[in-house]
Design a protein around this motif. Structure first.
Motif, PDB file in Angstrom:
ATOM      1  N   PRO A 174       0.991  -1.069   0.125  1.00 44.40           N
ATOM      2  CA  PRO A 174       0.125   0.103   0.117  1.00 44.40           C
ATOM      3  C   PRO A 174       0.800   1.125  -0.146  1.00 44.40           C
ATOM      4  O   PRO A 174       2.148   1.306   0.516  1.00 44.40           O
ATOM      5  CB  PRO A 174      -0.874  -0.046   1.221  1.00 44.40           C
ATOM      6  N   LEU A 175       0.391   2.255  -0.493  1.00 41.89           N
ATOM      7  CA  LEU A 175       0.891   3.585  -0.418  1.00 41.89           C
ATOM      8  C   LEU A 175       1.116   4.238   0.935  1.00 41.89           C
ATOM      9  O   LEU A 175       2.197   4.887   1.129  1.00 41.89           O
ATOM     10  CB  LEU A 175       0.045   4.833  -1.385  1.00 41.89           C
ATOM     11  N   ARG A 176       0.212   3.971   1.752  1.00 39.71           N
ATOM     12  CA  ARG A 176       0.194   4.492   3.106  1.00 39.71           C
ATOM     13  C   ARG A 176       0.185   3.019   4.078  1.00 39.71           C
ATOM     14  O   ARG A 176      -0.743   2.321   3.962  1.00 39.71           O
ATOM     15  CB  ARG A 176      -0.764   5.026   3.493  1.00 39.71           C
ATOM     16  N   LEU A 177       1.369   2.917   4.811  1.00 34.00           N
ATOM     17  CA  LEU A 177       1.412   1.662   5.833  1.00 34.00           C
ATOM     18  C   LEU A 177       1.406   2.231   7.175  1.00 34.00           C
ATOM     19  O   LEU A 177       2.009   3.101   7.713  1.00 34.00           O
ATOM     20  CB  LEU A 177       2.673   1.166   5.697  1.00 34.00           C
ATOM     21  N   PHE A 178       0.350   1.753   7.898  1.00 37.35           N
ATOM     22  CA  PHE A 178       0.275   2.374   9.344  1.00 37.35           C
ATOM     23  C   PHE A 178       1.222   2.022  10.066  1.00 37.35           C
ATOM     24  O   PHE A 178       1.826   0.734  10.109  1.00 37.35           O
ATOM     25  CB  PHE A 178      -1.235   1.893   9.957  1.00 37.35           C
ATOM     26  N   ARG A 236      -8.278 -12.665  14.603  1.00 36.20           N
ATOM     27  CA  ARG A 236      -8.614 -11.072  14.807  1.00 36.20           C
ATOM     28  C   ARG A 236      -8.289 -10.692  13.439  1.00 36.20           C
ATOM     29  O   ARG A 236      -7.178 -10.951  12.791  1.00 36.20           O
ATOM     30  CB  ARG A 236      -7.850 -10.540  15.707  1.00 36.20           C
ATOM     31  N   TRP A 237      -8.836  -9.609  13.124  1.00 38.03           N
ATOM     32  CA  TRP A 237      -8.664  -8.920  11.878  1.00 38.03           C
ATOM     33  C   TRP A 237      -7.869  -7.348  11.949  1.00 38.03           C
ATOM     34  O   TRP A 237      -8.423  -6.715  12.898  1.00 38.03           O
ATOM     35  CB  TRP A 237      -9.904  -8.760  11.016  1.00 38.03           C
ATOM     36  N   PHE A 238      -7.038  -7.018  11.255  1.00 40.49           N
ATOM     37  CA  PHE A 238      -6.234  -5.800  11.417  1.00 40.49           C
ATOM     38  C   PHE A 238      -6.229  -4.660   9.990  1.00 40.49           C
ATOM     39  O   PHE A 238      -6.175  -5.595   9.291  1.00 40.49           O
ATOM     40  CB  PHE A 238      -5.091  -5.831  12.030  1.00 40.49           C
ATOM     41  N   MET A 239      -6.269  -3.603  10.196  1.00 37.59           N
ATOM     42  CA  MET A 239      -6.174  -2.752   9.130  1.00 37.59           C
ATOM     43  C   MET A 239      -4.579  -2.279   9.197  1.00 37.59           C
ATOM     44  O   MET A 239      -4.232  -1.662  10.164  1.00 37.59           O
ATOM     45  CB  MET A 239      -6.908  -1.540   9.099  1.00 37.59           C
ATOM     46  N   HIS A 240      -4.023  -2.500   7.933  1.00 37.46           N
ATOM     47  CA  HIS A 240      -2.407  -2.234   8.180  1.00 37.46           C
ATOM     48  C   HIS A 240      -2.020  -1.251   7.147  1.00 37.46           C
ATOM     49  O   HIS A 240      -1.054  -0.510   7.217  1.00 37.46           O
ATOM     50  CB  HIS A 240      -1.792  -3.543   7.650  1.00 37.46           C
ATOM     51  N   GLY A 241      -2.895  -0.880   6.293  1.00 39.04           N
ATOM     52  CA  GLY A 241      -2.645   0.073   5.106  1.00 39.04           C
ATOM     53  C   GLY A 241      -3.820   0.474   3.975  1.00 39.04           C
ATOM     54  O   GLY A 241      -4.854  -0.128   4.378  1.00 39.04           O
ATOM     55  N   LEU A 242      -3.637   1.757   3.448  1.00 36.81           N
ATOM     56  CA  LEU A 242      -4.336   1.983   2.337  1.00 36.81           C
ATOM     57  C   LEU A 242      -3.697   2.281   0.974  1.00 36.81           C
ATOM     58  O   LEU A 242      -2.669   2.693   0.851  1.00 36.81           O
ATOM     59  CB  LEU A 242      -4.849   3.427   2.861  1.00 36.81           C
ATOM     60  N   PHE A 243      -4.515   1.604   0.053  1.00 36.75           N
ATOM     61  CA  PHE A 243      -4.073   1.806  -1.289  1.00 36.75           C
ATOM     62  C   PHE A 243      -4.605   3.267  -1.846  1.00 36.75           C
ATOM     63  O   PHE A 243      -3.835   3.956  -2.829  1.00 36.75           O
ATOM     64  CB  PHE A 243      -4.367   0.610  -2.311  1.00 36.75           C
ATOM     65  N   ALA A 244      -5.805   3.397  -1.761  1.00 34.45           N
ATOM     66  CA  ALA A 244      -6.393   4.750  -2.577  1.00 34.45           C
ATOM     67  C   ALA A 244      -7.603   5.226  -1.704  1.00 34.45           C
ATOM     68  O   ALA A 244      -8.192   4.205  -0.913  1.00 34.45           O
ATOM     69  CB  ALA A 244      -6.402   4.714  -3.895  1.00 34.45           C
TER      70      ALA A 244
END
Length: 525
Positions: free
Chosen positions: A432-436, A517-525
């Protein structure tokens, strides 16, 4: 760590017997109180808790003349002198004053070491001739300290131990190598920096002066009191090495200007900095190097010293670019830089240098673009700090949050170094462009079992319905960091019905404990 050589090294020891009370007197009556004379007033002492009792820890000259002594109880001292001015001790303030004096002593030599809480060692080897010789140097430093309201005693010899002993228990001065034993012999054994119990034991046997130890057989002394007594004796006589460690790293290159008239204006400081940088250019060229880290030292006439550091992304020789770095730094520290009555000494240090490569200019201007980028990074970093611009550096890890590290951009533009690229050769899918920095927990109510993507998820109080997905990409954790029981991750690229694309992962597997468990790790757009 500097090894001591009796034949070549000369050490100046400074002792400040009234440092805490001098600090208080300077605050009460000004820096030049010793020149104008002490105003009429009660003796000044400092007190502190020692062995669960309030005792005297420091005295001024008037208190000493009154018969008071260190470690005396405060109540007893007040009984002897009812008007006594008792001030609570402040070791932190005393240390700041000592550090300030050490910075000021850099005008004589960069090799300045702290000696406990009330003294300094200066390695003046090879620098005394710049001040007219050792006697003139010692006279100058003691006179200047007196003018700044500080009582100081000093001695110069070829052994740190002898200089220390002569400055605190003797008459100080300059001691020639042939006179070392003669000067040391009449001093008390306490001047050898021995423990109090050892000193008391030696005095009980009648060994009260160092001359008594010199004349005594060495073997019985070592058996009775240990090897430390003989070691200190040999160090004081210059027979054994004694290391002296400077408090600051010694600059690779250095140049300075001593001014007849102090300067205050920022433009004058920058102009003189450029001239000093020009004098360093030939030395850098001889080494085939350019400076990466610089330090500008400004010595104010009242003794305060300002240190201004600046770094460069690429090795520099150009005096204009070096001066430009400090122009930005002076803008950044403008409010903290108090010129007072002006600066009398300016010194430019090259703290670190690297090989200076001069590549051939090309026709497409690529070299000029690199120089422009480096200049921009240098100026912004000097003004706002090195961390304001960051680049990324790849690391040897397949765990996404460990695969890349943010580092100051000023450290990534050196010749031969390349910026990190966005592709990962070991990755099987796009990142992803943005990685948390830290994955965020996601609420998934329904997902394909056993290894499918979720049909919808709730993240930051918003429900997203998945329209398209790709995955999973399984990544095992690094057992040598996370432990052998760390659960693997299954990453999915998800797109919701509004076109937003996310990078989620499931930690663990369905049908196993604990539940996944589920986690959000980044955003592409």
């Amino acid at each position: 760590m500097l090894g001591f050589r009796p034949s070549s090294q000369r050490i100046l020891a400074l002792a400040f017997p009234h440092l805490p009370t001098d600090r208080i007197s300077r605050k009460n009556w000004g820096l030049s109180w010793r020149l104008t004379g002490r105003p009429d007033g009660p003796p000044i002492v400092c007190s502190g808790r020692v062995n669960n009792a309030m005792r005297l820890t420091a005295l001024d000259e008037v208190a000493e003349a009154f018969g008071l002594r260190k470690s005396q109880g405060v109540a007893e001292a007040r009984a002897m002198c009812p008007s006594l001015d008792v001030v609570e001790e402040d070791p932190a303030a005393d240390r700041r004053l000592l550090d300030g004096i050490a910075d000021w002593c850099d005008r004589y030599t960069p090799l300045v070491a702290l000696d406990g809480s009330d003294g300094l060692f200066l390695d003046i080897t090879g620098s005394s001739h710049l001040f007219g010789g050792e006697k003139a140097l010692l006279k100058d430093i003691l006179m200047r300290l007196f003018q700044m309201g500080i009582d100081a005693r000093g001695a110069i010899s070829s052994a740190p131990g002898l200089s220390w002993a002569a400055s605190r228990f003797g008459y100080g001065g300059v001691i020639a190598e042939e006179d070392m034993e003669q000067v040391l012999a009449p001093l008390p054994v306490a001047s050898l920096r021995l423990e109090e119990q050892t000193v008391a034991a030696l005095q009980k046997l009648g060994l009260k002066q160092i001359g008594d130890l010199i004349a005594a057989p060495r073997a019985p002394l070592a058996r009775r009191f240990g090897a430390q007594v003989l070691l200190r004796l040999d160090q004081a006589l210059g027979r054994d090495e004694e290391p002296v460690s400077p408090r600051r790293p010694v600059a690779s290159l250095s140049a300075e200007r001593r001014l007849i008239e102090p300067i205050q204006a920022e433009d004058d400081i920058l102009s003189l900095t450029g001239q000093i940088a020009l004098s360093l250019k030939s030395s850098l060229e001889e080494r085939g190097a350019g400076g990466r880290a610089f330090e500008l030292m400004l010595f104010r006439v009242d003794g305060r010293v300002f240190r201004i550091a600046a770094g460069a992304s690429q090795p520099l020789r150009d005096p204009k670019r070096i001066a430009a770095l400090f122009s930005e730094r002076l803008q950044a520290v403008h409010d903290d830089l108090d010129a007072g009555y002006g600066f009398e000494i300016l010194r430019l240090n090259v703290i670190r240098y690297e090989a200076f490569d001069t590549p051939q200019e090309d026709f497409d201007g690529a070299r000029q673009k690199d120089v422009s980028l480096a200049g921009f990074v240098d100026r912004v970093s000097a003004r706002l700090g090195a961390d304001c611009l960051q680049s990324f550096q790849l690391r040897e890890s397949h765990v996404p949050e460990r695969a890349m590290a943010a580092i100051p951009a000023i450290h990534t533009l050196a010749p031969g170094k390349k910026l990190a690229v966005s592709s990962f050769p070991w990755c099987r899918s796009e990142r992803p462009l943005r990685l948390f920095r830290k994955p965020e927990l996601v609420d998934v109510s329904l997902a394909e079992v056993p290894e499918g993507p979720p049909e919808s998820f709730r993240w930051r109080r918003i429900v997203h319905r998945v329209s398209r997905s790709q995955g999973p990409e399984r990544l095992a954790m690094e057992w040598w960091i996370d432990g052998a029981d760390a659960q693997s991750r299954d990453y999915f690229r998800l797109e919701d019905d509004t076109g937003h694309r996310f990078w989620l992962y499931r930690e663990g597997l369905y049908g196993q404990m604990p539940p996944p468990r589920w986690f959000m790790h980044g955003l592409f757009a």
